[in-house]
Design a protein around this motif. Sequence first.
Motif, PDB file in Angstrom:
ATOM      1  N   GLU A   1       0.825  -1.203   0.000  1.00  0.00           N
ATOM      2  CA  GLU A   1       0.000   0.000   0.000  1.00  0.00           C
ATOM      3  C   GLU A   1       0.866   1.262   0.000  1.00  0.00           C
ATOM      4  O   GLU A   1       0.583   2.229  -0.711  1.00  0.00           O
ATOM      5  N   GLN A   2       1.921   1.259   0.812  1.00  0.00           N
ATOM      6  CA  GLN A   2       2.791   2.428   0.879  1.00  0.00           C
ATOM      7  C   GLN A   2       3.522   2.655  -0.443  1.00  0.00           C
ATOM      8  O   GLN A   2       3.636   3.786  -0.917  1.00  0.00           O
ATOM      9  N   LEU A   3       4.009   1.584  -1.047  1.00  0.00           N
ATOM     10  CA  LEU A   3       4.680   1.723  -2.333  1.00  0.00           C
ATOM     11  C   LEU A   3       3.714   2.245  -3.392  1.00  0.00           C
ATOM     12  O   LEU A   3       4.058   3.098  -4.203  1.00  0.00           O
ATOM     13  N   ALA A   4       2.510   1.727  -3.372  1.00  0.00           N
ATOM     14  CA  ALA A   4       1.513   2.151  -4.361  1.00  0.00           C
ATOM     15  C   ALA A   4       1.218   3.647  -4.247  1.00  0.00           C
ATOM     16  O   ALA A   4       0.935   4.311  -5.241  1.00  0.00           O
ATOM     17  N   LYS A   5       1.298   4.184  -3.045  1.00  0.00           N
ATOM     18  CA  LYS A   5       1.012   5.604  -2.833  1.00  0.00           C
ATOM     19  C   LYS A   5       2.152   6.511  -3.304  1.00  0.00           C
ATOM     20  O   LYS A   5       1.930   7.653  -3.671  1.00  0.00           O
ATOM     21  N   HIS A   6       3.372   6.004  -3.288  1.00  0.00           N
ATOM     22  CA  HIS A   6       4.524   6.877  -3.484  1.00  0.00           C
ATOM     23  C   HIS A   6       5.284   6.679  -4.798  1.00  0.00           C
ATOM     24  O   HIS A   6       6.173   7.458  -5.113  1.00  0.00           O
ATOM     25  N   ILE A   7       4.970   5.635  -5.562  1.00  0.00           N
ATOM     26  CA  ILE A   7       5.758   5.326  -6.748  1.00  0.00           C
ATOM     27  C   ILE A   7       4.918   5.480  -8.008  1.00  0.00           C
ATOM     28  O   ILE A   7       3.787   5.025  -8.076  1.00  0.00           O
ATOM     29  N   GLU A   8       5.473   6.143  -9.004  1.00  0.00           N
ATOM     30  CA  GLU A   8       4.826   6.278 -10.301  1.00  0.00           C
ATOM     31  C   GLU A   8       5.326   5.157 -11.203  1.00  0.00           C
ATOM     32  O   GLU A   8       6.469   5.175 -11.649  1.00  0.00           O
ATOM     33  N   PRO A   9       4.516   4.157 -11.503  1.00  0.00           N
ATOM     34  CA  PRO A   9       4.989   3.020 -12.287  1.00  0.00           C
ATOM     35  C   PRO A   9       5.447   3.383 -13.683  1.00  0.00           C
ATOM     36  O   PRO A   9       6.320   2.743 -14.235  1.00  0.00           O
ATOM     37  N   ALA A  10       4.874   4.424 -14.270  1.00  0.00           N
ATOM     38  CA  ALA A  10       5.263   4.800 -15.630  1.00  0.00           C
ATOM     39  C   ALA A  10       6.732   5.186 -15.716  1.00  0.00           C
ATOM     40  O   ALA A  10       7.341   5.141 -16.775  1.00  0.00           O
ATOM     41  N   SER A  11       7.337   5.573 -14.594  1.00  0.00           N
ATOM     42  CA  SER A  11       8.720   6.031 -14.604  1.00  0.00           C
ATOM     43  C   SER A  11       9.709   4.937 -14.234  1.00  0.00           C
ATOM     44  O   SER A  11      10.902   5.176 -14.205  1.00  0.00           O
ATOM     45  N   ASN A  12       9.239   3.734 -13.954  1.00  0.00           N
ATOM     46  CA  ASN A  12      10.178   2.736 -13.446  1.00  0.00           C
ATOM     47  C   ASN A  12      10.312   1.489 -14.309  1.00  0.00           C
ATOM     48  O   ASN A  12      10.893   0.510 -13.881  1.00  0.00           O
ATOM     49  N   GLY A  13       9.770   1.512 -15.525  1.00  0.00           N
ATOM     50  CA  GLY A  13       9.971   0.370 -16.410  1.00  0.00           C
ATOM     51  C   GLY A  13       8.741  -0.479 -16.661  1.00  0.00           C
ATOM     52  O   GLY A  13       8.745  -1.307 -17.565  1.00  0.00           O
ATOM     53  N   PHE A  14       7.684  -0.298 -15.876  1.00  0.00           N
ATOM     54  CA  PHE A  14       6.456  -1.043 -16.119  1.00  0.00           C
ATOM     55  C   PHE A  14       5.806  -0.512 -17.401  1.00  0.00           C
ATOM     56  O   PHE A  14       5.617   0.687 -17.563  1.00  0.00           O
ATOM     57  N   ARG A  15       5.427  -1.422 -18.283  1.00  0.00           N
ATOM     58  CA  ARG A  15       4.981  -1.032 -19.625  1.00  0.00           C
ATOM     59  C   ARG A  15       3.482  -0.717 -19.640  1.00  0.00           C
ATOM     60  O   ARG A  15       2.664  -1.499 -20.109  1.00  0.00           O
ATOM     61  N   THR A  16       3.131   0.451 -19.164  1.00  0.00           N
ATOM     62  CA  THR A  16       1.718   0.827 -19.062  1.00  0.00           C
ATOM     63  C   THR A  16       1.051   0.914 -20.426  1.00  0.00           C
ATOM     64  O   THR A  16      -0.165   0.704 -20.541  1.00  0.00           O
ATOM     65  N   GLU A  17       1.830   1.213 -21.456  1.00  0.00           N
ATOM     66  CA  GLU A  17       1.243   1.390 -22.789  1.00  0.00           C
ATOM     67  C   GLU A  17       0.681   0.088 -23.357  1.00  0.00           C
ATOM     68  O   GLU A  17      -0.099   0.105 -24.320  1.00  0.00           O
ATOM     69  N   GLU A  18       1.043  -1.042 -22.782  1.00  0.00           N
ATOM     70  CA  GLU A  18       0.568  -2.326 -23.284  1.00  0.00           C
ATOM     71  C   GLU A  18      -0.741  -2.773 -22.633  1.00  0.00           C
ATOM     72  O   GLU A  18      -1.226  -3.867 -22.906  1.00  0.00           O
ATOM     73  N   TYR A  19      -1.290  -1.907 -21.784  1.00  0.00           N
ATOM     74  CA  TYR A  19      -2.497  -2.270 -21.054  1.00  0.00           C
ATOM     75  C   TYR A  19      -3.652  -1.347 -21.390  1.00  0.00           C
ATOM     76  O   TYR A  19      -3.466  -0.156 -21.635  1.00  0.00           O
ATOM     77  N   SER A  20      -4.844  -1.913 -21.351  1.00  0.00           N
ATOM     78  CA  SER A  20      -6.053  -1.105 -21.489  1.00  0.00           C
ATOM     79  C   SER A  20      -6.299  -0.379 -20.167  1.00  0.00           C
ATOM     80  O   SER A  20      -5.747  -0.761 -19.118  1.00  0.00           O
ATOM     81  N   PRO A  21      -7.099   0.686 -20.174  1.00  0.00           N
ATOM     82  CA  PRO A  21      -7.413   1.383 -18.917  1.00  0.00           C
ATOM     83  C   PRO A  21      -7.970   0.450 -17.844  1.00  0.00           C
ATOM     84  O   PRO A  21      -7.614   0.566 -16.670  1.00  0.00           O
ATOM     85  N   ARG A  22      -8.842  -0.482 -18.229  1.00  0.00           N
ATOM     86  CA  ARG A  22      -9.406  -1.416 -17.248  1.00  0.00           C
ATOM     87  C   ARG A  22      -8.329  -2.344 -16.684  1.00  0.00           C
ATOM     88  O   ARG A  22      -8.295  -2.618 -15.484  1.00  0.00           O
ATOM     89  N   GLU A  23      -7.454  -2.835 -17.555  1.00  0.00           N
ATOM     90  CA  GLU A  23      -6.380  -3.707 -17.078  1.00  0.00           C
ATOM     91  C   GLU A  23      -5.474  -2.974 -16.095  1.00  0.00           C
ATOM     92  O   GLU A  23      -5.055  -3.542 -15.077  1.00  0.00           O
TER      93      GLU A  23
END
Length: 211
Positions: free
Chosen positions: A132-154
Amino acid sequence: MEKIRVIIADDSDFVRDGMRIILEVDEEFEVIGCASNGKEAIETAESDAPDVFLMDIQMPGMDGIEATKYIVEHQLGRVLILTTFDDHELVQQALSAGAKGYLVKNHTPEHLKQMIKSVYHGTSVMEEDMLEQLAKHIEPASNGFRTEEYSPRELEIVEAVAEGLSNKEIAGKLFIGEGTVKNYITQILAKEQLSHRTALAVYYLTGRKPD
């Protein structure tokens, strides 16, 4: 029965001795060495290979994060990070370095042993409040997670998993069926070739896929 071979690295004699006693009275574990910093832990591992390192996150000389990087790069064993506090930045650094899990030191003996077993069997482990704490403080788009490969619902599903929510809680939050949530998670895990939801949460929060 083959024992789980463990190295304990902590700069506190009290902590090292306490964990060693807890593990040595259990026939499932063998403590093959203790160290007061990361360098000593690595030297011990190079002469007597462990399965799991219990690694304090802050130690003099070589700390747990630096030691974890070396251990993972040289495939010396799996690392379970230990700490007395919940600093999300250090958690992220440790997981990004390749630690398989994170455990606050105010654990019970049984919880400690279960976490070691999980790491030994290849499962990433983390306290739910840390997710929960990590989810609040980390922006996944900046750390290598490929958000562009997911739909908004995913992405909503992934974010909810990273928050530590159950399938039922995710269904209630997103106003969809619990079976639909399960299907989404199964598809996402298959897409990323991950075996379980904690690994997905770690990847989302750190940009690193657990082994």
